[in-house]
Design an enzyme around this catalytic site. Structure first.
Site, PDB file in Angstrom:
ATOM      1  CE  LYS A   1      43.835   7.482  73.028  1.00  0.00           C
ATOM      2  NZ  LYS A   1      44.874   7.559  71.999  1.00  0.00           N
TER       3      LYS A   1
ATOM      4  CB  SER B   1      43.724   6.648  68.555  1.00  0.00           C
ATOM      5  OG  SER B   1      44.552   6.668  69.684  1.00  0.00           O
TER       6      SER B   1
ATOM      7  CE  LYS C   1      41.855   9.766  65.091  1.00  0.00           C
ATOM      8  NZ  LYS C   1      42.621   8.840  65.980  1.00  0.00           N
TER       9      LYS C   1
END
Length: 303
Positions: free
Chosen positions: A181, A106, A249
């Protein structure tokens, strides 16, 4: 020739880079599906786990990818993708022309776009294919896989994806999988935060929490998040399936990407700050269901 004597269909040789919480069970599911998997990661015990499952341990990235038809990366963030992809010992310099690189990490959409462009110059095809479903989804091979790239490459990779997940969708050109995502992580974080607030509200009200979560999950308030994380809330079990550090993140990715396209995320931005605060309080290594701890602190509890 009888049906039992018919040859097995050709399966591409796979190099797998990154054997963490997600990467280890995913690579093992490919081995179970009959693929030859050569892996590399930095932790010796993870390599030992791969070989115990029937895979082959490589000495480094270059060694892992040299003879691979398909290379899959599953590492924490953009800097790690760039570290394994570029440089003299990286994927692009050592993979053979015509190989397919599938990045299932990701990362930022722009990192995926840049990687695809750099790989094209080496004759290497690329898909960005991040996943959702957490450790349980990886173990059970029921991940949702959101893919960016060319249709022909997606079709080539489809049998591999089918050994890893249940919902597999080509979302658009390079970077599209990462954009979807990012939206997924936004929804999950806001959902966990709402569940955490409900848990604290219910407990402070003296309600039977297990009964309340059961009935809530059977109605419109129900969700995959609540199904997967209900026991975490009930048992205060925050062993990492997906760490706060990683969700921090990801919330940075989605808030930055949204700013670039002019999309307002008022609730998402607030939850991003709550995730950051939890991390600053030393809970970054816990599962993201530990957002409950932040709500408890705000509500006066010592945790």
């Amino acid at each position: 020739m009888s049906l039992t004597d018919s040859p097995r269909p050709h399966r591409p040789a796979i190099a797998w880079i990154g054997l963490g919480i997600m990467g280890s069970p995913m690579s093992e599911n490919l081995i179970k599906a009959g693929y030859d998997v050569t892996g590399f990661t930095l932790e010796r015990e993870k390599l030992d786990r791969l070989t115990a499952a029937g895979g082959t341990a490589a000495a480094g990235v270059a060694d892992a990818v040299r003879d691979a038809d398909v290379i899959i990366t599953m590492v924490p963030a953009s800097p790690q993708v760039e570290a394994v992809a570029y440089g003299p010992d990286g994927i692009l310099e050592n993979a053979r022309s015509g190989a397919l690189l599938i990045d299932m990490s990701s990362i930022t959409p722009q990192t995926s776009v840049d990687l695809a462009a750099a790989a094209r110059d080496k004759g290497i095809r690329v898909l960005d294919a991040p996943v959702s479903g957490g450790e349980a989804g990886a173990v059970e091979a029921v991940l949702s896989i959101m893919v960016g790239g060319e249709r022909a490459d997606f079709d080539t990779a489809k049998p591999i994806f089918e050994a890893l997940g249940r919902t597999i969708v080509l979302c658009g050109p390079h970077g599209s999988g990462q954009t979807v995502k990012a939206a997924n992580q936004l929804i999950v974080a806001v959902n966990i935060q709402a569940c955490a607030e409900a848990v604290v509200f219910l407990e402070k009200s003296g309600v039977d929490l297990a009964a309340a979560l059961e009935v809530l999950n059977g109605g419109l308030a129900g969700s995959t998040v609540l199904t997967r994380k209900k026991d975490n809330f009930l048992n205060r079990d925050f062993r990492p399936g997906f760490r706060i550090d990683l969700h921090h993140k990801d919330m940075g990715i989605v808030t930055d990407a949204a700013r670039n396209v002019g999309a307002a995320l008022p609730v998402g931005a607030t939850v991003a700050q709550l995730v950051a605060a939890l991390r600053a309080q030393g809970d970054g290594g816990l599962d993201h269901s530990a957002l409950l701890r932040a709500v408890e602190r705000l509500s006066g509890a010592e945790v």
